[in-house]
Design an enzyme around this catalytic site. Structure first.
Site, PDB file in Angstrom:
ATOM      1  CE  LYS A 227     -17.868  19.206  30.025  1.00 26.77           C
ATOM      2  NZ  LYS A 227     -17.506  18.131  30.026  1.00 26.77           N
TER       3      LYS A 227
HETATM    4  C1  LIG Z   1     -16.773  22.098  24.975  1.00 23.53           C
HETATM    5  C2  LIG Z   1     -16.210  20.692  25.477  1.00 23.53           C
HETATM    6  N1  LIG Z   1     -16.679  19.639  23.822  1.00 23.53           N
HETATM    7  C3  LIG Z   1     -16.725  18.458  24.105  1.00 23.53           C
HETATM    8  C4  LIG Z   1     -16.041  18.347  25.782  1.00 23.53           C
HETATM    9  C5  LIG Z   1     -15.429  16.812  25.831  1.00 23.53           C
HETATM   10  O1  LIG Z   1     -16.471  15.988  26.436  1.00 23.53           O
HETATM   11  P1  LIG Z   1     -15.979  14.753  27.392  1.00 23.53           P
HETATM   12  O2  LIG Z   1     -15.251  14.863  28.074  1.00 23.53           O
HETATM   13  O3  LIG Z   1     -17.349  13.737  27.992  1.00 23.53           O
HETATM   14  O4  LIG Z   1     -14.968  13.476  26.216  1.00 23.53           O
HETATM   15  C6  LIG Z   1     -15.840  18.617  26.365  1.00 23.53           C
HETATM   16  C7  LIG Z   1     -15.783  18.871  27.768  1.00 23.53           C
HETATM   17  O5  LIG Z   1     -15.376  17.551  28.441  1.00 23.53           O
HETATM   18  C8  LIG Z   1     -15.793  20.368  26.676  1.00 23.53           C
HETATM   19  O6  LIG Z   1     -16.107  21.875  27.615  1.00 23.53           O
HETATM   20  N1  LIG Z   2     -13.817  20.036  29.177  1.00 26.10           N
HETATM   21  C1  LIG Z   2     -14.363  19.493  31.015  1.00 26.10           C
HETATM   22  C2  LIG Z   2     -13.443  18.652  31.366  1.00 26.10           C
HETATM   23  C3  LIG Z   2     -14.131  18.002  32.874  1.00 26.10           C
HETATM   24  O1  LIG Z   2     -14.157  16.872  31.936  1.00 26.10           O
HETATM   25  P1  LIG Z   2     -15.823  16.193  32.922  1.00 26.10           P
HETATM   26  O2  LIG Z   2     -16.965  16.157  31.778  1.00 26.10           O
HETATM   27  O3  LIG Z   2     -15.447  14.678  33.356  1.00 26.10           O
HETATM   28  O4  LIG Z   2     -16.267  17.665  33.743  1.00 26.10           O
HETATM   29  C4  LIG Z   2     -14.543  20.574  31.161  1.00 26.10           C
HETATM   30  O5  LIG Z   2     -14.546  21.356  30.471  1.00 26.10           O
HETATM   31  O6  LIG Z   2     -13.920  20.551  32.642  1.00 26.10           O
END
Ligand SMILES: Cc1ncc(COP(=O)(O)O)c(C=O)c1O
Ligand SMILES: N[C@@H](CCOP(=O)(O)O)C(=O)O
Length: 463
Positions: A112
């Site tokens: 993120k």
């Molecule tokens: C460590 C981790 N891996 C994978 C994901 C999945 O990613 P996305 O929500 O973009 O599919 C998340 C959160 O969304 C995450 O925090």
């Molecule tokens: N896995 C995410 C959930 C939120 O997803 P987002 O990518 O839409 O912000 C988290 O860790 O908060």
């Protein structure tokens, strides 16, 4: 560059507009009106660029004239200066065919940071131009919250309310949010799941009793700028492994479908991609949707990969729009049906369009642990449970042996030490850059899982 809503009736906006708007006013998500294209020669010319320069080059078409190329590069240089690895998103080789793309070298140890470090700077830039302020309301299953708070803590024009599901994030994730002391940061733990929190966030955007008083913004991947910044590392990985002449496959641990949708965008822009593997845990709505067309929610089951304990996957709507004919009115109706019944069938066009690039796999808890163990014992790599779900899918995939398979390593293993220790017997330690996380005092408000409680709290505390 103009952006349109997946539900067809919100006004088209430019990049600055969508960055500050977050969610479209008709409840849809913003996507570019058309995909910018790079030729193979243009992609080849990106080879060897330092990451911040590559990022500016890949993102410029999305930004249009909202930022000059020089300004965008200044922002990417600042955003990625805090990463602990010079390559920002380095590749690690596991076997001849299998690779990890490490996305966790930012300040809060998850992928993120790659987008949110930039998003904080974009907010500052665009709000300063109009002398405005923004009240961010976000939902997190652990990682978005910590990365967003790190990115905006202390900013004058931004205030953030971050909702996390009580008891369903790891101790490290919670502390990374709740130990940040800044007057513009408000942490809220709600009774419920991430899906409940995410639904409340979307409701806030449509609630005039809130929007009449505060301009609401988003840090979740409903915000287009989040996805745009994530497109870059698909290019970075490809260029290092023989792209664009050689196709790669990516395995992406998936929850809200943001990260893997960024891969779809990279492909739409002209990056040769063989396959995108959507890897889920037992909260497998996306696996069911892609393999059988059944997009119906069940209850969210807590797992060793809590950040992926998601059933309602926001960005899937962007894919359905893009591969299903870009018909906003039809999709609005389909989504209204889903919101009422929590279930829908994909249309043939949506299924076939998705199948052209996507495939999916699901890992249960034992398979997740097994993948952590395999990486540790066979490759001397310690991986977190989310990455392990991606690796499990990568190892199952039926792909030609000359196609490199890159699993996105989305979090540092020390964010989830219990799961890693259970699988390997070894407890990973936090890198020094997180400092005295377990010595700092926590502060957060606990609320029942009702929309009204959350809305009253925000109205009572927003400045
Ligand atoms: C460590 C981790 N891996 C994978 C994901 C999945 O990613 P996305 O929500 O973009 O599919 C998340 C959160 O969304 C995450 O925090
Ligand atoms: N896995 C995410 C959930 C939120 O997803 P987002 O990518 O839409 O912000 C988290 O860790 O908060």
């Amino acid at each position: 560059m103009k952006y349109v809503s997946t539900r067809g009736s919100a006004p088209a906006l430019d990049f600055a507009g969508v960055t500050l708007a977050g969610l479209a006013s008709d409840g849809g998500l913003y996507v570019p009106e058309e995909w910018p294209q790079f030729s193979l020669d243009e992609i080849t010319a990106m080879r060897g660029l330092p990451y911040p320069e590559l990022a500016a080059r890949v993102m410029q078409p999305f930004v249009g004239d909202c930022l000059t190329p020089e300004k965008l590069h200044e922002l990417t240089a600042k955003a990625y200066a805090r990463f602990a690895h010079k390559a920002v998103t380095p590749l690690v080789q596991l076997t001849e065919q299998q690779w990890l793309l490490e996305l966790f070298h930012g300040p809060t140890l998850a992928f993120k940071d790659v987008a949110l470090q930039l998003l904080g700077l974009l907010f500052e830039e665009f709000l300063a131009r109009e002398d405005g302020t923004l009240t961010i309301v976000g939902a997190t299953s652990g990682d978005t919250g910590s990365a967003a708070i790190d990115a905006v803590a202390g900013l004058d024009r931004v205030e953030i309310f971050m909702l996390h599901p009580k008891g369903r994030v790891s101790d490290v994730q919670r502390r990374q949010m709740t130990t940040v002391r800044a007057p513009n940061v408000h942490n809220i733990a709600i009774d419920g799941s991430f899906d409940d929190a995410q639904a409340m966030v979307k409701r806030i955007f449509a609630d005039e009793s809130v929007t009449a008083k505060h301009r609401i913004g988003a840090v979740n991947s409903i915000n287009w700028a989040r996805l745009m910044a994530q497109v870059v590392y698909y290019f970075a990985a490809s260029l290092q492994l023989g792209g664009p002449e050689r196709k790669l496959a990516f395995s992406v641990p998936t929850g809200n479908f943001g990260d893997v949708f960024a891969g779809h965008v990279a492909a739409r822009m002209g990056l040769p991609i063989e396959q995108l593997l959507v890897a889920t845990n037992i909260n497998d709505i996306l696996h069911r949707a892609l393999s059988s067309g059944d997009y119906s929610t069940g209850t969210v089951t807590p797992t060793a990969a809590p950040s992926m304990d998601i059933q309602v996957s926001s960005n899937f709507e962007r894919l359905l729009f893009d591969v299903g004919g870009r018909d906003g009115a039809a999709l609005a109706e389909q989504m209204r049906g889903f919101e009422a019944s929590r279930a829908m069938q994909l249309t043939n066009a949506q299924r076939e369009g998705a199948a052209a690039l996507f495939t999916s796999a699901r890992a249960d808890e034992a398979e997740t642990a097994q993948a952590i163990r395999w990486a540790y014992e066979s490759c001397c790599e310690t991986i977190d449970p989310h990455t392990a779900i991606g690796l499990h899918a990568a190892l199952q995939a039926e792909l030609p042996t000359d196609v490199p398979v890159v699993t996105l390593a989305t979090a540092h293993p020390a964010k989830f030490p219990d799961a890693v220790e259970r699988a390997t017997g070894m407890r990973p330690t936090l890198p020094a850059r997180v400092g005295d996380l377990f010595a700092r005092e926590e502060a957060y408000t606990e609320l029942p899982g009702t929309y009204e409680a959350v809305r009253e709290h925000i109205l009572g505390h927003a400045s």
